[in-house]
Write a protein that holds these residues in place. Structure first.
Motif, PDB file in Angstrom:
ATOM      1  N   VAL A 180      50.046 -99.258  32.569  1.00 11.21           N
ATOM      2  CA  VAL A 180      51.108-100.215  32.870  1.00 11.21           C
ATOM      3  C   VAL A 180      51.450-101.053  31.645  1.00 11.21           C
ATOM      4  N   SER A 181      50.405-101.553  30.971  1.00  9.32           N
ATOM      5  CA  SER A 181      50.640-102.414  29.803  1.00  9.32           C
ATOM      6  C   SER A 181      51.088-101.622  28.578  1.00  9.32           C
ATOM      7  N   LYS A 182      50.557-100.419  28.406  1.00 13.75           N
ATOM      8  CA  LYS A 182      50.888 -99.626  27.220  1.00 13.75           C
ATOM      9  C   LYS A 182      52.328 -99.126  27.255  1.00 13.75           C
ATOM     10  N   TYR A 183      52.763 -98.652  28.426  1.00  9.87           N
ATOM     11  CA  TYR A 183      54.086 -98.035  28.527  1.00  9.87           C
ATOM     12  C   TYR A 183      55.115 -98.910  29.234  1.00  9.87           C
ATOM     13  N   ASN A 184      54.696-100.118  29.632  1.00 13.57           N
ATOM     14  CA  ASN A 184      55.598-101.048  30.301  1.00 13.57           C
ATOM     15  C   ASN A 184      56.247-100.395  31.520  1.00 13.57           C
ATOM     16  N   ILE A 185      55.400 -99.847  32.368  1.00 12.71           N
ATOM     17  CA  ILE A 185      55.859 -99.166  33.575  1.00 12.71           C
ATOM     18  C   ILE A 185      55.251 -99.835  34.802  1.00 12.71           C
ATOM     19  N   SER A 186      55.715 -99.431  35.986  1.00 12.43           N
ATOM     20  CA  SER A 186      55.184-100.009  37.213  1.00 12.43           C
ATOM     21  C   SER A 186      53.829 -99.396  37.552  1.00 12.43           C
ATOM     22  N   LYS A 187      53.109-100.057  38.433  1.00 12.96           N
ATOM     23  CA  LYS A 187      51.809 -99.551  38.871  1.00 12.96           C
ATOM     24  C   LYS A 187      51.977 -98.198  39.561  1.00 12.96           C
ATOM     25  N   GLU A 188      53.053 -98.047  40.330  1.00 13.15           N
ATOM     26  CA  GLU A 188      53.304 -96.784  41.027  1.00 13.15           C
ATOM     27  C   GLU A 188      53.549 -95.653  40.029  1.00 13.15           C
ATOM     28  N   GLN A 189      54.291 -95.946  38.971  1.00 13.55           N
ATOM     29  CA  GLN A 189      54.542 -94.933  37.947  1.00 13.55           C
ATOM     30  C   GLN A 189      53.241 -94.535  37.238  1.00 13.55           C
ATOM     31  N   ALA A 190      52.396 -95.512  36.968  1.00 10.70           N
ATOM     32  CA  ALA A 190      51.107 -95.236  36.328  1.00 10.70           C
ATOM     33  C   ALA A 190      50.233 -94.370  37.222  1.00 10.70           C
ATOM     34  N   GLN A 191      50.222 -94.669  38.505  1.00 10.18           N
ATOM     35  CA  GLN A 191      49.446 -93.863  39.441  1.00 10.18           C
ATOM     36  C   GLN A 191      49.984 -92.435  39.508  1.00 10.18           C
ATOM     37  N   GLY A 192      51.298 -92.294  39.390  1.00 13.00           N
ATOM     38  CA  GLY A 192      51.897 -90.964  39.356  1.00 13.00           C
ATOM     39  C   GLY A 192      51.482 -90.194  38.116  1.00 13.00           C
ATOM     40  N   MET A 193      51.390 -90.882  36.964  1.00 19.09           N
ATOM     41  CA  MET A 193      50.924 -90.250  35.729  1.00 19.09           C
ATOM     42  C   MET A 193      49.477 -89.776  35.889  1.00 19.09           C
ATOM     43  N   ASN A 194      48.667 -90.603  36.546  1.00 16.63           N
ATOM     44  CA  ASN A 194      47.270 -90.225  36.766  1.00 16.63           C
ATOM     45  C   ASN A 194      47.172 -88.996  37.668  1.00 16.63           C
ATOM     46  N   ALA A 195      47.998 -88.964  38.704  1.00 11.85           N
ATOM     47  CA  ALA A 195      47.979 -87.816  39.614  1.00 11.85           C
ATOM     48  C   ALA A 195      48.390 -86.548  38.883  1.00 11.85           C
ATOM     49  N   GLN A 196      49.392 -86.658  38.009  1.00 13.39           N
ATOM     50  CA  GLN A 196      49.835 -85.493  37.238  1.00 13.39           C
ATOM     51  C   GLN A 196      48.738 -85.021  36.291  1.00 13.39           C
ATOM     52  N   MET A 197      48.021 -85.965  35.684  1.00 15.02           N
ATOM     53  CA  MET A 197      46.939 -85.584  34.773  1.00 15.02           C
ATOM     54  C   MET A 197      45.810 -84.902  35.535  1.00 15.02           C
ATOM     55  N   ASN A 198      45.490 -85.391  36.710  1.00 16.08           N
ATOM     56  CA  ASN A 198      44.471 -84.744  37.539  1.00 16.08           C
ATOM     57  C   ASN A 198      44.874 -83.307  37.865  1.00 16.08           C
ATOM     58  N   ALA A 199      46.169 -83.119  38.156  1.00 17.30           N
ATOM     59  CA  ALA A 199      46.666 -81.774  38.450  1.00 17.30           C
ATOM     60  C   ALA A 199      46.591 -80.881  37.216  1.00 17.30           C
ATOM     61  N   ASN A 200      46.912 -81.437  36.064  1.00 11.55           N
ATOM     62  CA  ASN A 200      46.818 -80.695  34.799  1.00 11.55           C
ATOM     63  C   ASN A 200      45.390 -80.221  34.562  1.00 11.55           C
ATOM     64  N   ALA A 201      44.448 -81.097  34.819  1.00  7.48           N
ATOM     65  CA  ALA A 201      43.038 -80.771  34.592  1.00  7.48           C
ATOM     66  C   ALA A 201      42.587 -79.622  35.484  1.00  7.48           C
ATOM     67  N   ARG A 202      43.095 -79.584  36.698  1.00  5.65           N
ATOM     68  CA  ARG A 202      42.694 -78.508  37.617  1.00  5.65           C
ATOM     69  C   ARG A 202      43.120 -77.137  37.113  1.00  5.65           C
ATOM     70  N   THR A 203      44.189 -77.065  36.322  1.00  8.50           N
ATOM     71  CA  THR A 203      44.613 -75.773  35.772  1.00  8.50           C
ATOM     72  C   THR A 203      43.596 -75.226  34.779  1.00  8.50           C
ATOM     73  N   ALA A 204      42.721 -76.104  34.272  1.00  5.72           N
ATOM     74  CA  ALA A 204      41.668 -75.676  33.349  1.00  5.72           C
ATOM     75  C   ALA A 204      40.315 -75.600  34.041  1.00  5.72           C
ATOM     76  N   GLY A 205      40.312 -75.805  35.359  1.00  6.46           N
ATOM     77  CA  GLY A 205      39.055 -75.745  36.101  1.00  6.46           C
ATOM     78  C   GLY A 205      38.280 -77.043  36.098  1.00  6.46           C
ATOM     79  N   LEU A 206      38.951 -78.155  35.803  1.00 10.49           N
ATOM     80  CA  LEU A 206      38.300 -79.460  35.756  1.00 10.49           C
ATOM     81  C   LEU A 206      38.799 -80.336  36.896  1.00 10.49           C
ATOM     82  N   GLU A 207      37.894 -81.068  37.515  1.00  9.67           N
ATOM     83  CA  GLU A 207      38.254 -81.984  38.601  1.00  9.67           C
ATOM     84  C   GLU A 207      38.209 -83.417  38.080  1.00  9.67           C
TER      85      GLU A 207
END
Length: 243
Positions: free
Chosen positions: A60-87
């Motif tokens: 939120v502080s680094k990219y000046n975005i909302s908390k919801e947007q930050a949570q969406g970024m985290n969800a996308q990163m979690n999904a990215n990790a699963r493509t490599a077999g990481l949870e």
């Protein structure tokens, strides 16, 4: 073949890229002849050790975005990790300064444990949500991979291996590295970022092929009768078939 990997323990794509490379090497017939060398690259050398922030707060502080947007970024990163077999559980990630972790990894290298500690650190950060800027956490992780806790403590309380961390950073910058992960294969090919499997596989094969300065041309059966090889042990003359 030697693969140098510039990475930072605060970089989620670094762990993903590392795992994708490892997965691809499982398919490579010469995987036992490939060596890894991890290089330090701090994304934010001035980061605080104890920020008191969650990863969502940090985004939120680094990219000046909302908390919801930050949570969406985290969800996308979690999904990215699963493509490599990481949870990943990146919501639990603790932002911190990675300098001590890098120093400890260089010490682990002197104990032939750099690969094990690097993997354990990434797992601790992105899956377990551990604070790897905290020395007690680092000591526990070092002990878990078979390193001596008291020796690790001496390393952390001193400034040992600081020069090696800075040297890796400077070397990376000289090579033009501006972001991580960054993979260098036999100093001939480079890969920037956590690329798809086929990119890693293609680069590994090309680097392997470049190791040989020539391509062998096999002789025909007729020519073989007039060929021969000399080694340190002598000269071998092909045997003609008796007729």
């Amino acid at each position: 073949m030697n693969i140098e990997i510039w990475s930072d323990f605060m970089c989620p794509f670094c762990y993903i890229g590392k795992r994708r490379l490892e997965n691809v090497l499982e398919q490579f017939p010469h995987r036992n002849e490939v060596k890894f060398e991890f290089k330090s690259f701090e994304l934010d050398p001035n980061a605080e050790v104890h920020t008191g922030k969650t990863n969502t707060d940090y985004l939120v502080s680094k990219y000046n975005i909302s908390k919801e947007q930050a949570q969406g970024m985290n969800a996308q990163m979690n999904a990215n990790a699963r493509t490599a077999g990481l949870e990943y559980n990146i919501d639990a990630m603790v932002p911190t300064n990675s300098f001590a972790a890098h120093r400890l990894t260089h010490w682990a290298k002197s104990q032939d444990k750099a690969l094990e500690l690097s993997e354990r650190l990434f797992q601790a950060v992105f899956i377990e949500g551990k604070h790897v800027g905290d020395h007690e956490v680092l000591l526990q992780l070092a002990e878990e991979v078979g390193l001596d806790r008291s020796e690790a403590a001496v390393n952390l309380e001193s400034n040992q291996f600081a020069e090696q961390v800075r040297a890796d950073q400077a070397e990376g910058e000289q090579l033009g590295i501006r972001g991580v992960p960054f993979f260098v294969l036999d100093r001939k090919f480079a890969i920037s970022g956590a690329q798809p499997d086929e990119v890693f596989l293609d680069a590994i094969q090309k680097a392997w092929d470049e190791r040989s300065p020539f391509t062998m041309v096999e002789s025909s059966a007729t020519d073989h009768e007039n060929s021969g090889v000399c080694t340190e042990e002598g000269c071998e003359v092909p045997q003609r078939d008796s007729k």
